[in-house]
Scaffold this active site. Sequence first.
Site, PDB file in Angstrom:
ATOM      1  N   THR A   1     133.525 -66.779  -9.460  1.00 51.45           N
ATOM      2  CA  THR A   1     133.603 -67.884  -8.722  1.00 51.45           C
ATOM      3  C   THR A   1     132.512 -68.807  -8.643  1.00 51.45           C
ATOM      4  O   THR A   1     132.848 -69.986  -9.019  1.00 51.45           O
ATOM      5  CB  THR A   1     133.855 -67.455  -7.238  1.00 51.45           C
ATOM      6  OG1 THR A   1     135.302 -66.219  -7.006  1.00 51.45           O
ATOM      7  CG2 THR A   1     134.286 -68.394  -6.366  1.00 51.45           C
TER       8      THR A   1
ATOM      9  N   ASN B   1     128.107 -64.295  -9.570  1.00 56.05           N
ATOM     10  CA  ASN B   1     128.043 -64.656  -7.956  1.00 56.05           C
ATOM     11  C   ASN B   1     126.744 -63.927  -7.327  1.00 56.05           C
ATOM     12  O   ASN B   1     126.385 -64.591  -6.232  1.00 56.05           O
ATOM     13  CB  ASN B   1     129.037 -63.782  -7.366  1.00 56.05           C
ATOM     14  CG  ASN B   1     130.594 -64.446  -7.627  1.00 56.05           C
ATOM     15  OD1 ASN B   1     130.639 -65.574  -7.843  1.00 56.05           O
ATOM     16  ND2 ASN B   1     131.834 -63.810  -7.412  1.00 56.05           N
TER      17      ASN B   1
END
Length: 557
Positions: A81, A102
Amino acid sequence: MRFIKYVTSFIAFIAISSTANAENHSNTKSGKPKLVVAISVDQFSADLFSEYRSSFTSGLKRLSDGAVFPAGYQSHAATETCPGHATIMTGVHAGRAGIIANNWIDLDVKREDKTIYCAEDPRIEGTSFGSIVTASQDSYVASAWHLLVPTLGERLKQVSPKSRNVAVSGKDRAALMMGGNDVDAIYWWKGKGFTTLKGQSVAPAIGSLNATIGETIDKARPPFAIPAHCKARNRKITINDQQSVGEYAFQRPEGASRIFRGSPDFDSATVSAALALVQSMKLGQGEATDILSIGLSATDYIGHAFGTGGLEMCIQMTELDRNLGELFSALDQQNIDYIAMLTSDHGGHDLPERLRAQGVPEAQRIDPKLHSKDIGEQIRQALSLTGDEPLLHADSPFGDYYISLSLDAETKAKVKAEAIRILTRHPQVHAVLDGADLAAMPMPRGPVEEWTMAERARASYHPERSGDFIVLLNKAVTPIARTGLGYVATHGSPWDYDRQVPILFWRQGMTYFEQPLSVKTVDIAPTLAAIIDLEIATDETDGRCLDIDGGEGDSCQ
């Protein structure tokens, strides 16, 4: 009842019309748009876009009638992400942005927990994100401090002080990586409402929305109606004796707000927050162009909890299409001249239990002993090393591995060589890449689909943050050894099912075209910059401007 209907009283000014669509617009807008709406749908792979494209009737249908690049790429190997969102509005690869994953390890950090979260502020002592899965959201202070380059909104504010840079998302890391450090407003979900940066107050418009959400979020929710095209996907898949997926329609019992994020209602709430900011800040209605970045996170939570191939994802695709349609219709009703862009931070891989039933016999879960602790013990025995301090540190079975700083140079070299030897021989490991080799490589160029594994890893490598070596798993290996509630499937690999994402642009009256050749998410920022007459030096981006004028004009000129 869909969640956005719960907040109708709050956003009554929108006057959403179910018939508003692209056909309402007759002429192409000229000049700079007043609002750039940059949307990232977390875990919205090119595969999902292709699979469900024929069923879209609303927001995603509108975007599909604009400039369509179905073969977009998050170029790098670390398809997570934070790295993915760091490429979209900066125009640089994740490694250059400093967002390698991340989480990563910093063995020099002056705290017991050496794990660094990409969106934590290391300047605040006494805080730590810890595990991204289990950590309390109160255990760290969120900021974009780790992002080393400016976003499009930040660049625009430097030359146009009246422009506003606004971001809202279901996840802090999505909002922060798309908005950057210099924002006029930024919000993400926390608990039972939206929050903002430490030391800043929540705007009245968001506070009112939070109050409305708080009145409804713990109420029982009936299941979503199952669309006709989803019925064939309504099939139970057993994962273990206690867990199955494939036939859930997002019904919630009274008091079950904890599972709100893993439902289409979560995107409805985020769209409502975005529209509240548009209204209260009058975005797109001033003298200068404004930037609004929106991160829709429900697809990712649903993909992790249920996989990408079942009833749950089919319902989510239908509701995502509807939520985007309501966003665009609301902007239309306010007569805002906007350009919309949609892409994703990464793709996703379905759970192996379903894949094996669908012609992928090699799909499997990772060996539970393939992690830094067990590999480190094998190295200790092979090299006859004493002591009990961990030799290796890693946040997950794949990605960056770090060697203990307590070792002398000669021992460290031996540990690295033995680690690479052991891991390379593991049947689930595709490659182990030496960090020193990656550091010596230039940033890759050329057709992104032809990049080697080393080139993909180089795109998310940063010499001061990345590991001593990087582990890449075989195709179809899911790095979840033991499943749990909300965590049965994932992403993060260098394979194209995790790298490929759609890239879509739409503006009133633009000429439709579709370009099937590969483009990259780092191309988005320079493309949007050209449309709003913002100059970015060629050496400050890893992307290129895409001409999204399907006629004789050139939007890059």
